[in-house]
Design a protein around this motif. Structure first.
Motif, PDB file in Angstrom:
ATOM      1  N   VAL A   1     -11.082   9.747 -16.963  1.00 46.15           N
ATOM      2  CA  VAL A   1     -11.015  10.637 -15.790  1.00 46.15           C
ATOM      3  C   VAL A   1      -9.861  11.617 -16.029  1.00 46.15           C
ATOM      4  N   ASP A   2     -10.027  12.813 -15.516  1.00 48.00           N
ATOM      5  CA  ASP A   2      -9.013  13.844 -15.770  1.00 48.00           C
ATOM      6  C   ASP A   2      -8.778  14.665 -14.504  1.00 48.00           C
ATOM      7  N   PRO A   3      -8.005  14.124 -13.562  1.00 47.49           N
ATOM      8  CA  PRO A   3      -7.788  14.845 -12.306  1.00 47.49           C
ATOM      9  C   PRO A   3      -6.888  16.067 -12.484  1.00 47.49           C
ATOM     10  N   ILE A   4      -7.144  17.080 -11.657  1.00 46.36           N
ATOM     11  CA  ILE A   4      -6.289  18.279 -11.699  1.00 46.36           C
ATOM     12  C   ILE A   4      -4.950  17.933 -11.049  1.00 46.36           C
ATOM     13  N   GLU A   5      -5.058  17.312  -9.875  1.00 47.18           N
ATOM     14  CA  GLU A   5      -3.851  16.944  -9.124  1.00 47.18           C
ATOM     15  C   GLU A   5      -4.182  15.700  -8.300  1.00 47.18           C
ATOM     16  N   VAL A   6      -3.229  14.814  -8.158  1.00 44.99           N
ATOM     17  CA  VAL A   6      -3.450  13.613  -7.339  1.00 44.99           C
ATOM     18  C   VAL A   6      -2.656  13.771  -6.044  1.00 44.99           C
ATOM     19  N   ILE A   7      -3.352  13.541  -4.932  1.00 40.85           N
ATOM     20  CA  ILE A   7      -2.686  13.658  -3.622  1.00 40.85           C
ATOM     21  C   ILE A   7      -2.544  12.255  -3.041  1.00 40.85           C
ATOM     22  N   SER A   8      -1.331  11.893  -2.651  1.00 38.66           N
ATOM     23  CA  SER A   8      -1.132  10.598  -1.992  1.00 38.66           C
ATOM     24  C   SER A   8      -1.291  10.787  -0.488  1.00 38.66           C
ATOM     25  N   ALA A   9      -1.442   9.665   0.200  1.00 40.84           N
ATOM     26  CA  ALA A   9      -1.605   9.741   1.656  1.00 40.84           C
ATOM     27  C   ALA A   9      -0.395  10.412   2.296  1.00 40.84           C
ATOM     28  N   SER A  10       0.797  10.052   1.804  1.00 45.78           N
ATOM     29  CA  SER A  10       2.008  10.627   2.401  1.00 45.78           C
ATOM     30  C   SER A  10       2.078  12.132   2.150  1.00 45.78           C
ATOM     31  N   GLU A  11       1.653  12.548   0.959  1.00 43.50           N
ATOM     32  CA  GLU A  11       1.657  13.974   0.625  1.00 43.50           C
ATOM     33  C   GLU A  11       0.620  14.715   1.480  1.00 43.50           C
TER      34      GLU A  11
ATOM     35  N   ASP B   1       0.806  -1.224   0.000  1.00 46.26           N
ATOM     36  CA  ASP B   1       0.000   0.000   0.000  1.00 46.26           C
ATOM     37  C   ASP B   1       0.845   1.284   0.000  1.00 46.26           C
ATOM     38  N   VAL B   2       2.044   1.211   0.585  1.00 48.11           N
ATOM     39  CA  VAL B   2       2.908   2.403   0.555  1.00 48.11           C
ATOM     40  C   VAL B   2       3.383   2.650  -0.884  1.00 48.11           C
ATOM     41  N   ILE B   3       3.811   1.561  -1.534  1.00 47.44           N
ATOM     42  CA  ILE B   3       4.267   1.654  -2.928  1.00 47.44           C
ATOM     43  C   ILE B   3       3.108   2.124  -3.817  1.00 47.44           C
ATOM     44  N   PHE B   4       1.919   1.557  -3.561  1.00 45.62           N
ATOM     45  CA  PHE B   4       0.733   1.947  -4.333  1.00 45.62           C
ATOM     46  C   PHE B   4       0.493   3.454  -4.204  1.00 45.62           C
ATOM     47  N   SER B   5       0.567   3.914  -2.944  1.00 44.26           N
ATOM     48  CA  SER B   5       0.304   5.321  -2.660  1.00 44.26           C
ATOM     49  C   SER B   5       1.308   6.236  -3.389  1.00 44.26           C
ATOM     50  N   ILE B   6       2.564   5.796  -3.453  1.00 41.53           N
ATOM     51  CA  ILE B   6       3.589   6.613  -4.127  1.00 41.53           C
ATOM     52  C   ILE B   6       3.387   6.556  -5.654  1.00 41.53           C
ATOM     53  N   MET B   7       3.249   5.311  -6.146  1.00 39.69           N
ATOM     54  CA  MET B   7       3.146   5.131  -7.608  1.00 39.69           C
ATOM     55  C   MET B   7       1.933   5.845  -8.199  1.00 39.69           C
ATOM     56  N   PHE B   8       0.788   5.722  -7.511  1.00 44.80           N
ATOM     57  CA  PHE B   8      -0.447   6.230  -8.108  1.00 44.80           C
ATOM     58  C   PHE B   8      -0.729   7.689  -7.749  1.00 44.80           C
ATOM     59  N   ALA B   9       0.255   8.320  -7.123  1.00 44.80           N
ATOM     60  CA  ALA B   9       0.184   9.777  -7.002  1.00 44.80           C
ATOM     61  C   ALA B   9       0.567  10.394  -8.352  1.00 44.80           C
ATOM     62  N   ASP B  10       1.086   9.540  -9.231  1.00 40.06           N
ATOM     63  CA  ASP B  10       1.376   9.982 -10.603  1.00 40.06           C
ATOM     64  C   ASP B  10       0.055  10.160 -11.339  1.00 40.06           C
ATOM     65  N   LYS B  11      -0.137  11.357 -11.858  1.00 38.70           N
ATOM     66  CA  LYS B  11      -1.420  11.720 -12.474  1.00 38.70           C
ATOM     67  C   LYS B  11      -1.797  10.787 -13.628  1.00 38.70           C
ATOM     68  N   GLU B  12      -0.792  10.451 -14.457  1.00 38.79           N
ATOM     69  CA  GLU B  12      -1.084   9.617 -15.620  1.00 38.79           C
ATOM     70  C   GLU B  12      -1.497   8.206 -15.199  1.00 38.79           C
ATOM     71  N   LEU B  13      -0.736   7.654 -14.247  1.00 41.90           N
ATOM     72  CA  LEU B  13      -1.035   6.293 -13.792  1.00 41.90           C
ATOM     73  C   LEU B  13      -2.374   6.238 -13.065  1.00 41.90           C
ATOM     74  N   PHE B  14      -2.612   7.235 -12.213  1.00 39.92           N
ATOM     75  CA  PHE B  14      -3.879   7.335 -11.477  1.00 39.92           C
ATOM     76  C   PHE B  14      -5.049   7.384 -12.469  1.00 39.92           C
ATOM     77  N   SER B  15      -4.890   8.217 -13.494  1.00 38.54           N
ATOM     78  CA  SER B  15      -5.959   8.378 -14.499  1.00 38.54           C
ATOM     79  C   SER B  15      -6.210   7.067 -15.238  1.00 38.54           C
ATOM     80  N   GLN B  16      -5.121   6.392 -15.607  1.00 43.32           N
ATOM     81  CA  GLN B  16      -5.281   5.129 -16.357  1.00 43.32           C
ATOM     82  C   GLN B  16      -5.939   4.061 -15.488  1.00 43.32           C
TER      83      GLN B  16
END
Lengths: 61, 283
Positions: A43-53, A18-33
């Motif tokens: 989906v077209d997010p403005i910004e992706v916020i991870s739990a750590s962020e 879940d930590v890796i997931f949270s880091i990886m999917f804070a990437d806008k492109e990956l999150f969107s895909q």
């Protein structure tokens, strides 16, 4: 990726960690895909916020 | 939540990874997250009609039951399942093992790639994943972001954040509860097996007792028959002895005392013709 060009797995941090997931999917492109494939519509997010962020901003650490 | 975002027109999105869970846990958690995403929105002048949609997605990696690859949850009226009551909340539960198992045309190729990526456990799995999906740009992006994530200098610092330590503790608790549940289920099964064994043993004992009682009865009958046979044998032996005595007496009267046959017949109580027959046999 190692010297031979092969991607290396870090067995301590598998892709479903879940930590890796949270880091990886804070990437806008990956999150969107990911969410496009789940929801079934673009989906077209403005910004992706991870739990750590989120915690970083919340506690300014 | 692990990740969340807002789109330009206001829809809120979240995506979470969950490896261990119970059904009720996930149901409540997804609803809680959806409500939280709604509650974060400002409602000005009581204009609730302006609230924006929220979409909560949970990536669930462990197998519970064989479910559809993606479970979509929306709000409906009790007496009208055709029309959505409010389109504000949509929850997507993605069951990774079901996506991996799904036929190619039932889920999108990209979801299949994500599912296989989240199912990687070994270096061989990863090599197979890269080989199978090498022609997809998504594969390269996943591998690039994965490499970056595991090699981050501040990874330990991130792991140490309250949210992730709580998630780790929660995962351990879930595993413990799951193991307890399995142990309880095994104990319950053992109790059931023991009860069945007790029942089988009682039935077999009952059958054995019935057979012993039958055998005892047969033994008593055999003893009675044996006693009867012995009594008949004794009676026969007595008759033979009495008959032998008579023969001896006949022979003695005839040859020692030279008695006539009619006298012998009268003495031993046998007809004269029988006496003559016996003497004929004796000669």
């Amino acid at each position: 990726m190692d010297n031979t060009g092969q991607f290396k797995l870090n067995s301590k941090f598998l892709p479903r960690n879940d930590v890796i997931f949270s880091i990886m999917f804070a990437d806008k492109e990956l999150f969107s895909q990911l969410l496009t494939s789940v929801i079934g519509e673009p989906v077209d997010p403005i910004e992706v916020i991870s739990a750590s962020e989120y915690y970083k901003r919340k506690y300014r650490t | 939540m692990d990740t969340y975002a807002v789109e330009a027109y206001g829809r809120s999105l979240s995506a979470d990874m969950q490896n261990t869970y119970s059904q009720q846990y996930i149901e409540n958690r997804t609803v809680y997250y959806a409500c939280r995403l709604i509650a974060r929105q400002k409602v000005e002048n009581l204009q609730y009609e302006n609230l924006k949609q929220v979409a909560v997605s949970f990536i669930l990696t462990s197998e519970k039951n064989k479910q559809a690859p993606v479970e979509i949850v929306r709000m409906y009226r009790e007496n009208d399942k055709e029309h959505i009551y409010s389109g504000l909340i949509t929850i997507y539960n993605v069951f990774i093992p079901s996506v991996v198992r799904a036929e190619d045309n039932t889920v999108s190729e990209s979801l299949k790639i994500f599912a296989h990526f989240f199912s990687i456990n070994t270096q061989d799995d990863l090599n197979n994943f890269v080989q199978t999906y090498k022609n997809y740009p998504l594969t390269s992006l996943l591998m690039l972001r994965y490499s970056e994530a595991v090699n981050r200098m501040d990874l330990d610092q991130i792991i140490g954040k309250e949210y992730f330590t709580m998630k780790s503790a929660e995962a351990l608790k879930m595993e413990y509860l799951e193991k307890n549940k399995q142990t309880d289920a095994r104990l319950a099964q053992l109790d059931k097996d023991i009860a069945q064994l007790d029942k089988d043993i009682a039935e077999r004992l009952e059958q054995a007792d019935a057979r012993i009682a039958q055998a005892d009865e047969k033994l008593v009958q055999a003893d009675e028959k044996l006693a009867q046979a012995n009594a008949e044998k004794n009676k026969l032996q007595e008759s033979i002895k009495a008959f032998s005595d008579k023969i001896v007496l006949i022979v003695k009267k005839l040859y020692v005392n030279s008695c006539p046959v009619d006298e012998i017949s009268e003495t031993v109580g046998i007809s004269e013709s029988d006496v003559r027959n016996i003497l004929g046999l004796a000669n």
